[in-house]
Design an enzyme around this catalytic site. Sequence first.
Site, PDB file in Angstrom:
ATOM      1  N   ASN A  10       0.865  -1.182   0.000  1.00  0.00           N
ATOM      2  CA  ASN A  10       0.000   0.000   0.000  1.00  0.00           C
ATOM      3  C   ASN A  10       0.902   1.233   0.000  1.00  0.00           C
ATOM      4  O   ASN A  10       1.500   1.562   1.021  1.00  0.00           O
ATOM      5  CB  ASN A  10      -0.894  -0.046   1.252  1.00  0.00           C
ATOM      6  CG  ASN A  10      -1.743   1.207   1.400  1.00  0.00           C
ATOM      7  OD1 ASN A  10      -1.798   2.048   0.496  1.00  0.00           O
ATOM      8  ND2 ASN A  10      -2.415   1.327   2.533  1.00  0.00           N
ATOM      9  N   LYS A  12       0.108   4.260  -0.346  1.00  0.00           N
ATOM     10  CA  LYS A  12      -0.547   5.453   0.237  1.00  0.00           C
ATOM     11  C   LYS A  12      -0.343   6.679  -0.659  1.00  0.00           C
ATOM     12  O   LYS A  12      -0.293   6.528  -1.879  1.00  0.00           O
ATOM     13  CB  LYS A  12      -0.066   5.660   1.681  1.00  0.00           C
ATOM     14  CG  LYS A  12      -0.236   4.378   2.514  1.00  0.00           C
ATOM     15  CD  LYS A  12      -0.055   4.562   3.983  1.00  0.00           C
ATOM     16  CE  LYS A  12      -0.247   3.227   4.693  1.00  0.00           C
ATOM     17  NZ  LYS A  12      -0.087   3.322   6.133  1.00  0.00           N
ATOM     18  N   HIS A  96      -9.425   0.935   5.128  1.00  0.00           N
ATOM     19  CA  HIS A  96      -8.160   1.167   5.828  1.00  0.00           C
ATOM     20  C   HIS A  96      -8.403   2.159   6.964  1.00  0.00           C
ATOM     21  O   HIS A  96      -9.208   3.083   6.820  1.00  0.00           O
ATOM     22  CB  HIS A  96      -7.117   1.719   4.843  1.00  0.00           C
ATOM     23  CG  HIS A  96      -5.742   1.738   5.426  1.00  0.00           C
ATOM     24  ND1 HIS A  96      -5.338   2.700   6.332  1.00  0.00           N
ATOM     25  CD2 HIS A  96      -4.681   0.915   5.262  1.00  0.00           C
ATOM     26  CE1 HIS A  96      -4.092   2.454   6.679  1.00  0.00           C
ATOM     27  NE2 HIS A  96      -3.672   1.372   6.051  1.00  0.00           N
ATOM     28  N   GLU A  98      -6.869   4.600   7.937  1.00  0.00           N
ATOM     29  CA  GLU A  98      -6.667   6.004   7.576  1.00  0.00           C
ATOM     30  C   GLU A  98      -7.868   6.554   6.824  1.00  0.00           C
ATOM     31  O   GLU A  98      -8.052   7.775   6.762  1.00  0.00           O
ATOM     32  CB  GLU A  98      -5.373   6.135   6.749  1.00  0.00           C
ATOM     33  CG  GLU A  98      -4.143   5.936   7.633  1.00  0.00           C
ATOM     34  CD  GLU A  98      -2.898   5.484   6.900  1.00  0.00           C
ATOM     35  OE1 GLU A  98      -2.873   5.542   5.660  1.00  0.00           O
ATOM     36  OE2 GLU A  98      -1.949   5.052   7.581  1.00  0.00           O
ATOM     37  N   GLU A 183      -5.130  -5.111  10.911  1.00  0.00           N
ATOM     38  CA  GLU A 183      -4.196  -4.004  11.038  1.00  0.00           C
ATOM     39  C   GLU A 183      -4.460  -3.244  12.339  1.00  0.00           C
ATOM     40  O   GLU A 183      -5.286  -2.318  12.370  1.00  0.00           O
ATOM     41  CB  GLU A 183      -4.363  -3.041   9.853  1.00  0.00           C
ATOM     42  CG  GLU A 183      -4.040  -3.663   8.521  1.00  0.00           C
ATOM     43  CD  GLU A 183      -3.395  -2.641   7.587  1.00  0.00           C
ATOM     44  OE1 GLU A 183      -2.340  -2.972   7.027  1.00  0.00           O
ATOM     45  OE2 GLU A 183      -3.930  -1.527   7.445  1.00  0.00           O
ATOM     46  N   GLY A 189       2.552   2.373  10.714  1.00  0.00           N
ATOM     47  CA  GLY A 189       3.470   3.485  10.521  1.00  0.00           C
ATOM     48  C   GLY A 189       4.218   3.905  11.770  1.00  0.00           C
ATOM     49  O   GLY A 189       4.835   4.973  11.809  1.00  0.00           O
ATOM     50  N   SER A 229       3.557  -1.942  10.320  1.00  0.00           N
ATOM     51  CA  SER A 229       5.002  -1.943  10.532  1.00  0.00           C
ATOM     52  C   SER A 229       5.671  -3.268  10.168  1.00  0.00           C
ATOM     53  O   SER A 229       6.614  -3.704  10.836  1.00  0.00           O
ATOM     54  CB  SER A 229       5.346  -1.541  11.981  1.00  0.00           C
ATOM     55  OG  SER A 229       4.925  -0.216  12.239  1.00  0.00           O
TER      56      SER A 229
END
Length: 276
Positions: A10, A12, A96, A98, A183, A189, A229
């Site tokens: 991904n 992003k 996701h 985010e 996730e 991240g 991560s």
Amino acid sequence: MARIPMIAGNWKMNRTVGEAASLVKELLPRIQGVGGVEVVVCPPATALHVVQGALGGSDVALGAQDMFWADWGAFTGLLGPPMLLDVGCRYVIIGHSERRGRFGKPDESLKPEAARVFGDTDASVNLKVKAALRHGLVPIMCVGEMLPEREDGRTDEVVSGQIRAGLADVSPEAVAGIVLAYEPVWAIGTGMACDTLEANRVTAVIRKTVRDTFGADAAEGVRIQYGGSVTDQNAHDLISQPEIDGALVGGASLDACRFAQIIQVASVIAKNTRKS
Ligand code: PGA
């Protein structure tokens, strides 16, 4: 039947069109002949077309990072399923954290703002999953708890709820063919991947939720990735867990060398173990 592990990158909101093409050109020779694992790259929308071209006849599949559930219409700024198919996407990441406005790094000043802007909910995730399936796109649906939810002992309840709501009204046959990604939001991240045994435990909870809701065939067929991560350093420990069918990789997928190493690790594990 053994589940084929999937490593998805991904990217992003990173890489120009030119950089995206270069990244693919660096990646492909490094994973040539690597078998037993499915590889997907999810570039930003602006680079989907050129990345599809750069992938050429390789086995690497193209995925988008999000989509809207309507086919066409007056939806400024959005992309619908036919557009993703048009540029050659086979996969689409949906829900996701985010996009759900659930972030692991509250110190980043842009993120509270973005939380209000994007605002995916379980209900919108469900609409997107169903729209993807209607069009023959394979959803990679993300679930995961935030740190306060984990600290309150609510991890299992949160992920199970996200699975049930996100997959509401989806047939067991369809569920068997989709991809889920566990996730944990606090691991994304941050450089703090989830402990491998704990990641495996929560993945088992997700699979049990799928079994209880959609039956044994769906639970055995659905692939459940871990994301948060993942690096070339920790990939082996995570992906070799019996419940974990690969990884959704953010930061490390922007480096062709590291991403290729993660793919190679998954390939070796796939050859040495049979998960079914
Ligand atoms: P990360 O991102 O690998 O950079 O933690 C993972 C993800 O958001 O899917």
